[in-house]
Design an enzyme around this catalytic site. Structure first.
Site, PDB file in Angstrom:
ATOM      1  CD1 TRP A 123       6.345 -82.279  88.745  1.00 23.60           C
ATOM      2  CD2 TRP A 123       7.410 -83.222  90.474  1.00 23.60           C
ATOM      3  NE1 TRP A 123       5.570 -83.319  89.213  1.00 23.60           N
ATOM      4  CE2 TRP A 123       6.206 -83.913  90.268  1.00 23.60           C
ATOM      5  CE3 TRP A 123       8.252 -83.652  91.502  1.00 23.60           C
ATOM      6  CZ2 TRP A 123       5.810 -85.008  91.053  1.00 23.60           C
ATOM      7  CZ3 TRP A 123       7.862 -84.746  92.283  1.00 23.60           C
ATOM      8  CH2 TRP A 123       6.658 -85.395  92.057  1.00 23.60           C
ATOM      9  CG  ASP A 173       1.961 -89.311  80.551  1.00 26.09           C
ATOM     10  OD1 ASP A 173       2.594 -88.998  81.593  1.00 26.09           O
ATOM     11  OD2 ASP A 173       1.869 -90.488  80.162  1.00 26.09           O
ATOM     12  CD  GLU A 176       3.536 -85.464  87.679  1.00 23.40           C
ATOM     13  OE1 GLU A 176       3.119 -84.331  87.825  1.00 23.40           O
ATOM     14  OE2 GLU A 176       3.977 -86.158  88.597  1.00 23.40           O
ATOM     15  CD  GLU A 332      -0.042 -91.777  93.627  1.00 23.92           C
ATOM     16  OE1 GLU A 332       0.979 -92.433  93.928  1.00 23.92           O
ATOM     17  OE2 GLU A 332      -0.003 -90.592  93.245  1.00 23.92           O
TER      18      GLU A 332
HETATM   19  C1  BGC Z   1       0.793 -88.638  89.290  1.00 26.19           C
HETATM   20  C2  BGC Z   1       0.090 -87.394  88.790  1.00 26.19           C
HETATM   21  C3  BGC Z   1      -0.506 -86.624  89.944  1.00 26.19           C
HETATM   22  C4  BGC Z   1       0.495 -86.397  91.044  1.00 26.19           C
HETATM   23  C5  BGC Z   1      -0.136 -85.789  92.287  1.00 26.19           C
HETATM   24  C6  BGC Z   1       1.780 -88.267  90.375  1.00 26.19           C
HETATM   25  O1  BGC Z   1       2.389 -89.425  90.844  1.00 26.19           O
HETATM   26  O2  BGC Z   1       1.479 -89.251  88.227  1.00 26.19           O
HETATM   27  O3  BGC Z   1      -0.919 -87.725  87.892  1.00 26.19           O
HETATM   28  O4  BGC Z   1      -0.984 -85.404  89.460  1.00 26.19           O
HETATM   29  O5  BGC Z   1       1.066 -87.615  91.413  1.00 26.19           O
HETATM   30  O6  BGC Z   1      -1.193 -86.549  92.761  1.00 26.19           O
END
Ligand code: BGC
Length: 383
Positions: A123, A173, A176, A332
């Protein structure tokens, strides 16, 4: 201020109020017995993991809704995760003080298994923002409900010392990505956390003083090197923006919404990253084709509200409400307006359909609904 008593907005408020209640129930139902708020129960790449970032914003929303016990359990889980890594944190601090900082791979992770252990899947793990956000959220929670923060003091102190040793380092960030940069949203989360936690009860006076000093230094650095076109920039020296920066205005309150920087940030994100109310992460986003994120529309709504634009904030809430899927779940992102449509399918092939529900989306919807008095805090959501 807009009068919201006409029939259309009353219908909207009722619908939003229902979804806010569903969101609170959903978050509490999905909370693991360990106290962790898992990111998404079904999404292949997130299943079985909890992030400090998602979880801290979620706990803040739940706490604002009156869910004291649920938020306590999450903060207890965070505190355990930190205290279990005390030896690692001391090594990180000692190495940084000796001028030989440890490699990114030896820093604390961004996400944890629900039992608090570190996962062994690859990760983009070195991210500092979540450690600032948990500090901010736990201190705000204790203050909001007049709780004794001494319960979390050991973990708060260790986290502060970890951040004091390492906040200058580049890291991944919120999304990620871009590990070579120092991200303004990361700095803002760290500064907000240090500032808020410094006033936490039971904290060593010397550590509190250092935390306050670092928070001011970080804020000054943002104002000096993290501004583009009058608003907050994606990373130090960047000319781009990013929707994660909205959080520095609200809920974190590090940048005053009505200040020139606050207003320019809101204006730029509204014009560059929002399309018909749905907010993109940043212009070059290609994750699942770069769709619109309801949690970011809610953050834009929080910033609008903090700037006195409650009508804009309500419109953001209603846009997010429009992303509701079957059985009241919030995703999301949605693909209504994609920045890189040609890249969507490759993500579906890699990880399956978009995360849905995403717990953090429910949390930001709940937080904005509370700020707009669409629902009132109550104890009814308690597990
Ligand atoms: C996002 C992160 C988030 C994670 C879990 C990722 O795709 O970029 O900001 O913390 O998903 O929700």
């Amino acid at each position: 201020m807009t009068d919201m008593t006409d029939t259309a907005s009353a219908t909207g408020r009722n619908a939003a109020s229902r979804l806010a209640r569903i969101s609170l129930d959903r978050i509490i139902e999905l909370q693991d017995p360990s106290g962790a708020y898992l990111a998404s129960p079904t999404f292949s790449a997130y299943k079985g993991y909890a992030w400090f970032r998602d979880g801290a914003f979620t706990a803040d929303a739940v706490s604002s809704a009156g869910g004291v016990e649920s938020a306590n359990r999450f903060f207890d889980w965070c505190a355990r995760a930190i205290l279990d890594r005390a030896a690692q944190i001391e090594e990180i601090i000692a190495a940084a003080e000796a001028g030989k900082p440890l490699p990114d791979a030896d820093m604390l992770p961004a996400r944890f298994r629900l039992d608090g252990s570190t996962g062994d899947d690859d990760w983009w793990d070195f991210q500092l923002d979540g450690y600032g956000t948990w500090l901010w959220a736990v201190a705000a929670h204790a203050q909001r409900h007049e709780l004794d923060a001494g319960r979390w003091a050991g973990a708060i102190e260790l986290t502060i010392r970890y951040l004091l040793s390492s906040w200058r380092r580049p890291c991944f960030d919120w999304w990620e990505e871009s590990t070579e940069q120092v991200h303004v949203s990361t700095l803002g989360c760290v500064a907000a956390g240090l500032r808020r936690a410094a006033d936490s009860a039971g904290l060593d006076a010397d550590i509190a003083e250092h935390a306050r000093g670092a928070a001011s230094e970080i804020r000054a650095l943002i104002l000096e090197e993290g501004i583009a076109n009058g608003g907050l920039a994606k990373w130090l020296g960047s000319s781009d923006t990013d929707a994660s920066l909205l959080a520095l205005i609200a809920p974190l309150g590090l940048i005053e919404a009505t200040s020139p920087i606050g207003l320019s940030t809101i204006a730029r994100i509204s014009s560059e990253l929002a399309f018909e109310g749905g907010v993109h992460r940043y212009l070059l986003d290609s994750f699942y084709g770069g769709g619109q994120w309801p949690l970011l529309s809610c953050m834009l709504g929080l910033a609008f509200n903090a700037a006195g634009n409650s009508a804009g904030a309500f419109a953001s809430l209603m846009w997010a409400a429009g992303t509701e899927g079957p059985s009241g779940s919030l995703p999301e992102q949605v693909p209504n307006h994609l920045l890189a449509p040609e890249l969507r399918d490759q993500w579906i092939e890699r990880w399956g359909p978009v995360a849905n529900p995403l717990v953090w989306s429910h949390a930001m919807f709940l937080k904005l609904a509370i700020e707009l008095n669409v629902i009132s805090p109550t104890k009814t959501g308690e597990a």
